[in-house]
Design a protein around this motif. Sequence first.
Motif, PDB file in Angstrom:
ATOM      1  N   CYS A   7      -1.707   5.130   3.666  1.00  0.00           N
ATOM      2  CA  CYS A   7      -2.994   4.515   3.340  1.00  0.00           C
ATOM      3  C   CYS A   7      -3.655   4.002   4.616  1.00  0.00           C
ATOM      4  CB  CYS A   7      -2.783   3.360   2.367  1.00  0.00           C
ATOM      5  SG  CYS A   7      -4.310   2.457   2.026  1.00  0.00           S
ATOM      6  N   CYS A  61      -7.984   6.693   1.323  1.00  0.00           N
ATOM      7  CA  CYS A  61      -7.074   6.512   0.190  1.00  0.00           C
ATOM      8  C   CYS A  61      -6.331   7.821   0.017  1.00  0.00           C
ATOM      9  CB  CYS A  61      -7.851   6.171  -1.077  1.00  0.00           C
ATOM     10  SG  CYS A  61      -6.812   6.167  -2.558  1.00  0.00           S
ATOM     11  N   TRP A  80       0.820  -1.212   0.000  1.00  0.00           N
ATOM     12  CA  TRP A  80       0.000   0.000   0.000  1.00  0.00           C
ATOM     13  C   TRP A  80       0.862   1.274   0.000  1.00  0.00           C
ATOM     14  CZ3 TRP A  80      -2.424  -2.977   4.509  1.00  0.00           C
ATOM     15  CH2 TRP A  80      -3.447  -3.819   4.047  1.00  0.00           C
TER      16      TRP A  80
HETATM   17  S1  SF4 Z   1      -6.271   2.657  -1.356  1.00  0.00           S
HETATM   18 FE1  SF4 Z   1      -5.273   4.500  -2.186  1.00  0.00          FE
HETATM   19  S2  SF4 Z   1      -3.726   4.987  -0.717  1.00  0.00           S
HETATM   20 FE2  SF4 Z   1      -4.325   2.926  -0.305  1.00  0.00          FE
HETATM   21  S3  SF4 Z   1      -2.903   1.689  -1.451  1.00  0.00           S
HETATM   22 FE3  SF4 Z   1      -4.671   2.004  -2.741  1.00  0.00          FE
HETATM   23  S4  SF4 Z   1      -4.180   3.786  -3.958  1.00  0.00           S
HETATM   24 FE4  SF4 Z   1      -2.755   3.757  -2.255  1.00  0.00          FE
END
Ligand code: SF4
Lengths: 626, 318
Positions: free
Chosen positions: B49, B229, B45
């Motif tokens: 995150c 996110c 991740w």
């Molecule tokens: S949810 Fe968003 S912040 Fe988390 S790993 Fe995926 S892209 Fe990256």
Amino acid sequence: MRLRSAKTGWANVRTTKVFMSEATLSAPPTEGAPKVSKVSEAIIRIAGNSQDGIQAIGGFLARLAGRSEQEVMTFMTIPSTISGGPSIFQVRIGSGDVLSAGDEADVLLAFYQHSYEGHLSSLKPGGIVLYDSDHVQPNPEFQKLYHHVAVPITSRTVEALGGTAKDKGKNVFSLGLIAKMFDLNVSKLEKLIMERFAGKDESIAKNALMAFHTGYGSSVGNLIETFQFVESQKKSGQQVVMNGNEALAYGLIAAGVRFGAGYPITPWTDIMELLRRELPKYGGAFIQCEDEIASISMAIGAGYAGRVAVTGSSGPGISLKTEALGWAVMAEMPLIVVDVQRGGPSTGMPTNVEQSDLNIACFGGHGDSPRVVIAPTNVEDCFYMAIEAVNIARKYSVPVIILTDQSIGSRIEAFEEPNLEKLCQDISPDLTPVADHKPYDLAAENGVTRHVAPGTRIASGKYPVVTGLEHDELGHPTGSPKLHTQMVAKRRNKLKALASEIPTPKIYGPPEGNILLVGWGSTEGPIREAVDRARAAGDSVSSLHIKHIFPLPNGLQNIFAGFNHVFVVEMNDESLYGYGQLGALLRARYCDPKIKGVTKTDGLTFKVREILEHAKSSIAAGIRKL
Amino acid sequence: MSSVSLPFEILPRTGNLNTTPVAPIADADRLGLTKKQVAADHPTWCPGCGDFSVLALYFKLIEKRKIWHEKITTVAGIGCSSRFPYFVQAHGAHYIHGRALPFASGVSLTRPDLHVFTFGGDGDAFSIGGNHVNHTARKNIKMTYVIMDNWVYGLTKKQTSPTSPIGFKSKTDLGGALDQPINPMKQLISAGATFVARASAANIPHLLQMMEAAMDHDGFSVIECLSECVEFFDGAFDAANPRKGGKFDLVPAEHDVTDEFAAYKMAADPFPGKFGIFYKVNRPTKNKNEADITAKAMEKVQGKKPWEILQATFNRMK
Ligand code: SF4
Ligand SMILES: Cc1ncc(C[n+]2csc(CCOP(=O)(O)OP(=O)(O)O)c2C)c(N)n1
Ligand SMILES: [Mg+2]
């Protein structure tokens, strides 16, 4: 009337010539009493509406034949409309081998005008039509061609049972008629009727017996001939009688399958209903899901949890399962998928037969996803191949698709009782701790690895993830070109190893000759009959039936080499380039230009004469005369 | 009739033929796991995150409740959040997009000895897998399901998700999202889930509390966990984070968790709304209902071996 006489058993030949029964019983027929003829087999078609309980008559006859150690095969249409509407049941009973439901009937029992008009053409010239004179107005033209026997079935049934029963019981009344006509064993039939209504209100069984006896005792005025089956030459052991869907489901149970999930769709539904009812007795369960995707997912989840599980469908439901199937290939998860084929694409012809799912079974889904596809050829085979499917799935840790079809699923056959004590397997998971585990070990012989089920302690402390992403040996994702190449090869190689284990199928007929008919699945019977008929007429024809569709058995090219023409007979479309689905696969595999197709798409089972005519005309049009 | 052949040998009753067995350890001699022992691959991740917190809490739960490696099964669909199983040192399955629940149901229904945890994103749960959520809820299949809701499609890089608020500018809604977002609490309550809670990856003690309560619930327990996110919807949940000037209001103590209508009403509160257990009732699980059917059926055939049961059936087909 031209029932096959005792002299011409099926293994001999059926010619198209019309003959009167030759083997008449010793005593000449006395004046007025019908003549009694010995026959080796008979094809009886019963036509009415589905609420008339026609299937029940067929079921009684089939069971009776099974108990008399006779081979029996039935053929049934289910109307697309759920209730009401035309329905037929055709039963072919013989003292020898019965392989197909038969092209044309010897006897037609017609309940209504539409049954009479719609099915007379299925009767062979000179055949007997027994019709309900309360409903059917015979056609004088037809009266010249077929022997007509009028029986007021409805009014006599009502008379016998009293007003309240209306015409319910017509079916059992007719069973009595047929029993009389074919000198069937009355006490066995009575027993079957009692068994069938056991547990219900006593008056129901009593009424049924009354209807049966009224039918049996009915004067069938102008019936000039009755029949007796010759003794079965085949002294086989105890027989069981069931349809292909039942045989398949019980085979899975015997194999040790204890969990399944599905979504209803004709004709697969029977299997799921049976498993839902039966599995709990064995400590298992079958779950009805919200759709086919959930069903296959649940079955895969159960497989991951340690025991091979089953899902299945027909038609469009199979399409829905393909993404998850691809996961099972990638994650190398054992799984059984039953596809009871029906006419397609889309909703297609739900109650008709077709063999048009071979491609989706072998190749459906995205990516390179080798899986196993097998196709039973008759009801007995459904039982045994279900066990085989489970054992392949376990041994190679791979999804196995069992391709059957509407015709094999719904037809009833008698077969020798399996030795269940010997065959039944225990495949419950073993959770014994292990030292260490690689779910996708590349060093494994032939690429064959198996999973440890969750619940298994792994002493190394390294636990596997099963996944649909391309992965390394422990199941962790990788984008490595090398690993993808190796893992694709692993999944392919294990099926090559399987191929070398599959026995080469046996040729029916001489191993060399002019024509080889190649088939798969439910067409084995008519194809073999076609071989017999052609050989009797002096033509050089043999046949080969392939049960393992993907991977194919090794060595087929040697068989093909013995023939001038190879016709792949299948119930699907010739497609753009002139070959059915197995035909195209065989051409791709063997690059043999003599492989041609004999296909059809009318949604009905093959008639023997269709196979021969098609093969002959293809040769006449193309290369040389048969 | 046919030439019956069974060319494939019957394998011995085992699932792990290619491994060496080891001696079992007595349960009493086993210690709980440390975080180090349950951590597997380093998460892929993005730094920051929200999913990291959910994973950390999962480890903590395993540690605190002394669950052994082999007793947990971690299942996920597809998405950033669904990568979860790779990061956990335990039996796990990374299934296909949206279908983790029926897969996990297959595990749960056949293996009462396992704790089944399913993780996934908002797209996995409410878009492609929407109907499975409904049916797993109404069947009340025993497992814990954590929906890591970030209001966006993370893995596929910023498309509108079924929980994206109206006006959210994504690559598929350049002018702002148009469609009414799904309200996870309402959806889960009306589908018949028997444990429905709301949490946030930004409030760790509360999330642990919810995870424990969910795990202890006998039935389908679902947590919607806001999990930011940072890459594609930065700041989405600031209003629910006191450290960022928002507020984290708990479900009031007087809320009756068995009152479906009160729970539904509370679900209508505007964002950030309330956090905690919205709804919790005890209804027989599918696991129990099926086990009852099985027990009853087995009682009837008591003591018979499988082949004898099948034989009795075949005897009726003669
Ligand atoms: S949810 Fe968003 S912040 Fe988390 S790993 Fe995926 S892209 Fe990256
Ligand atoms: C059948 C299928 N369709 C589409 C995709 C592509 N896809 C992967 S993840 C995803 C959405 C992920 O969003 P969400 O479930 O919210 O998870 P997140 O990444 O936000 O955690 C999509 C559309 C896929 N893998 N499979
Ligand atoms: Mg998301």
